[in-house]
Design a protein around this motif. Structure first.
Motif, PDB file in Angstrom:
ATOM      1  N   UNK A 172       0.953  -0.976  -0.295  1.00  0.00           N
ATOM      2  CA  UNK A 172       0.416   0.407   0.388  1.00  0.00           C
ATOM      3  C   UNK A 172       0.960   1.296   0.145  1.00  0.00           C
ATOM      4  N   UNK A 173       0.517   2.172  -0.947  1.00  0.00           N
ATOM      5  CA  UNK A 173       1.691   2.979  -1.018  1.00  0.00           C
ATOM      6  C   UNK A 173       2.870   3.182  -2.235  1.00  0.00           C
ATOM      7  N   UNK A 174       3.324   1.583  -2.377  1.00  0.00           N
ATOM      8  CA  UNK A 174       4.425   1.453  -2.191  1.00  0.00           C
ATOM      9  C   UNK A 174       4.669   0.776  -3.627  1.00  0.00           C
ATOM     10  N   UNK A 175       5.351   1.039  -4.538  1.00  0.00           N
ATOM     11  CA  UNK A 175       5.713   0.036  -6.061  1.00  0.00           C
ATOM     12  C   UNK A 175       6.077  -1.414  -5.397  1.00  0.00           C
ATOM     13  N   UNK A 176       5.511  -2.420  -6.676  1.00  0.00           N
ATOM     14  CA  UNK A 176       6.060  -3.049  -6.519  1.00  0.00           C
ATOM     15  C   UNK A 176       7.868  -3.731  -7.179  1.00  0.00           C
ATOM     16  N   UNK A 177       8.447  -4.289  -6.269  1.00  0.00           N
ATOM     17  CA  UNK A 177       9.980  -4.325  -6.233  1.00  0.00           C
ATOM     18  C   UNK A 177      10.193  -4.960  -7.519  1.00  0.00           C
TER      19      UNK A 177
END
Length: 246
Positions: A172-177
């Motif tokens: 949530x609120x972060x991009x996939x690695x």
């Protein structure tokens, strides 16, 4: 903002904490057990007690997942012969003489407890949240507040570590690695393949959970670099907007 205030929850190894620290962030880990490395930046507590402490990023690495994951759903209808580790001492002592219905009730209660912990972390008052957990069965999904499916599933060998361990991230609120150092995995049946499968081949023992829950350094480094970088970029962009508005 040049550094983030980061909480790495449910981690005793310190692998992820050290990765964020190496990037210059104000990072703390927490768990109900002490840190393996004896760090003074580890808090022994229930993670829910400190979710409101003003974190910029929350990474929950190893929340108890046995009751939530697909592999554990079978125990809800046919309870195991031996008491689960999460059962209370009284329940463990009484387990041999409990009826199937009584054992089943305990298994469902443990599912509720696991889902409550996941929900608390997933809905924490933090703008950026990452939770590592296997794919869940439907009973778990029904109990998660604001459930969303995992954003991605990665492997250590995508990040330079010679190992197999499918790791799913709820974001949530972060991009996939993004993979950083993709290796060529060995063929099944070879000695090298067996070495890469150490997590799955580990024999039963009291501390097997430590091996199976440990984050690989390559993935931890990608988290700190990519998630930390994305968060700092977002904060800088917001600051620019606020300055223009003022």
């Amino acid at each position: 903002m040049t550094e983030l205030r980061v909480l790495v929850g449910c981690e005793t190894s310190g692998v992820v904490r050290r990765a964020f620290a190496a990037c210059g962030h104000d990072v703390w880990s927490c768990d109900i057990l002490p840190a393996e490395d004896g760090s003074n930046r580890h808090i022994v507590c229930d993670i829910r007690d400190i979710l409101d402490d003003g974190w910029d990023l929350l990474a929950v690495m190893h929340p108890p997942c046995t009751r939530l994951c697909n592999s554990g759903v079978r125990w809800l209808s046919g309870p195991p012969k031996n008491a689960p580790n999460e059962a209370t001492l009284a329940e463990k002592q009484a387990w041999p003489v409990l009826s199937v219905a009584e054992r089943r009730a305990i298994m469902w209660r443990l599912l509720d407890e696991g889902a409550a912990l996941f929900s608390a972390c997933w809905n924490a008052p933090v703008d950026r949240v990452a939770i590592e957990n296997p794919v869940m069965h439907r009973h778990a999904k029904e109990r998660i507040v604001n459930y969303q499916k995992p954003a991605q599933t990665v492997q250590p060998w995508w990040f330079g570590n010679r190992a197999f361990k499918a790791t799913s991230f709820y974001l949530r609120g972060l991009p996939p690695l993004t993979e950083t150092d993709r290796l060529d995995p060995p063929k099944p049946g070879t000695d090298e393949h067996k070495k890469w499968s150490i997590v799955h081949r580990a024999s039963p023992r009291p501390d097997r959970w430590r091996l199976r829950s440990r984050t690989y350094p390559g993935i931890a480094g990608a988290m700190a670099d990519q998630w930390g970088g994305a968060a700092l970029s977002a904060a800088a962009a917001l600051n620019d907007v606020l300055e223009v508005a003022s």
